[in-house]
Design a protein around this motif. Sequence first.
Motif, short mmCIF file in Angstrom:
data_model
loop_
_atom_site.label_atom_id
_atom_site.label_comp_id
_atom_site.label_asym_id
_atom_site.label_seq_id
_atom_site.Cartn_x
_atom_site.Cartn_y
_atom_site.Cartn_z
N TYR A 103 20.51 26.98 -42.97
CA TYR A 103 20.55 26.85 -41.51
C TYR A 103 19.18 26.53 -40.91
CZ TYR A 103 25.20 28.56 -42.29
OH TYR A 103 26.50 28.68 -42.75
N ASP A 146 20.09 20.83 -30.31
CA ASP A 146 21.54 20.88 -30.50
C ASP A 146 21.90 21.34 -31.91
OD1 ASP A 146 21.91 20.02 -27.90
OD2 ASP A 146 22.30 17.92 -28.44
N GLN A 147 21.13 20.91 -32.91
CA GLN A 147 21.41 21.32 -34.29
C GLN A 147 21.14 22.81 -34.47
OE1 GLN A 147 22.80 19.46 -36.95
NE2 GLN A 147 23.02 21.58 -37.59
N ALA A 150 24.01 24.64 -32.89
CA ALA A 150 25.19 24.54 -33.76
C ALA A 150 25.06 25.48 -34.96
CB ALA A 150 25.38 23.10 -34.24
N ASN A 151 23.87 25.60 -35.52
CA ASN A 151 23.67 26.50 -36.65
C ASN A 151 23.85 27.96 -36.24
OD1 ASN A 151 23.16 24.24 -38.15
ND2 ASN A 151 21.03 24.70 -38.58
N LYS A 153 25.77 29.04 -33.82
CA LYS A 153 27.22 29.23 -33.64
C LYS A 153 27.93 29.36 -34.98
CE LYS A 153 27.64 27.01 -29.11
NZ LYS A 153 28.15 25.84 -28.37
N ALA A 154 27.50 28.57 -35.96
CA ALA A 154 28.12 28.62 -37.29
C ALA A 154 27.87 29.96 -37.97
CB ALA A 154 27.59 27.49 -38.16
#
Length: 166
Positions: A103, A146-147, A150-151, A153-154
């Motif tokens: 991540y 944004d990445q 997203a990480n 959230k993952a």
Amino acid sequence: MKKEDFAKLVDGFSNVRAAVVGDIFLDKIYYINRDLDEASVETGLTAYQVETHNYQAGAAGVVTNNLASLRVKEIYGVALIGDDGDGYDLLQALKRTNVNTDYMVKDAQISTSTYVKTFFDYRDHLEETHRIDIKNLKPTRRETEDQIIANLKALRDKVDVFICLE
């Protein structure tokens, strides 16, 4: 606190899954043998000779190191690094302490944040000398942010705790 209570508390860390989010730096530590000093041919200044060195996670990486020492079940690193040699070395240092680096976010437009620490090794004592800081001073690009989001959230269903540091 009683010894038994402390042991029980520490044993509980083996069930914890944690994500460390923030500035995970690479610490490059160089030990210089002053007996090997020589003059630089180009400048005449002293050229210090590194006898040994090590690379480890620093800044927020100290937290990942501490969690590993406590035998935390799973540790995830979430940080921004450059797509460079220092980034590679940082990922290797994190993996040596069983940190999941899936991540981490690479950005080829920045340099990996690094602290270069030098010590004169006089055999009977160490003397810390100047430190060189390599920090990412550029604004973070929107797609990189944004990445990272997203990480995060993952990871929300994979961890018990997020530890956020700057």
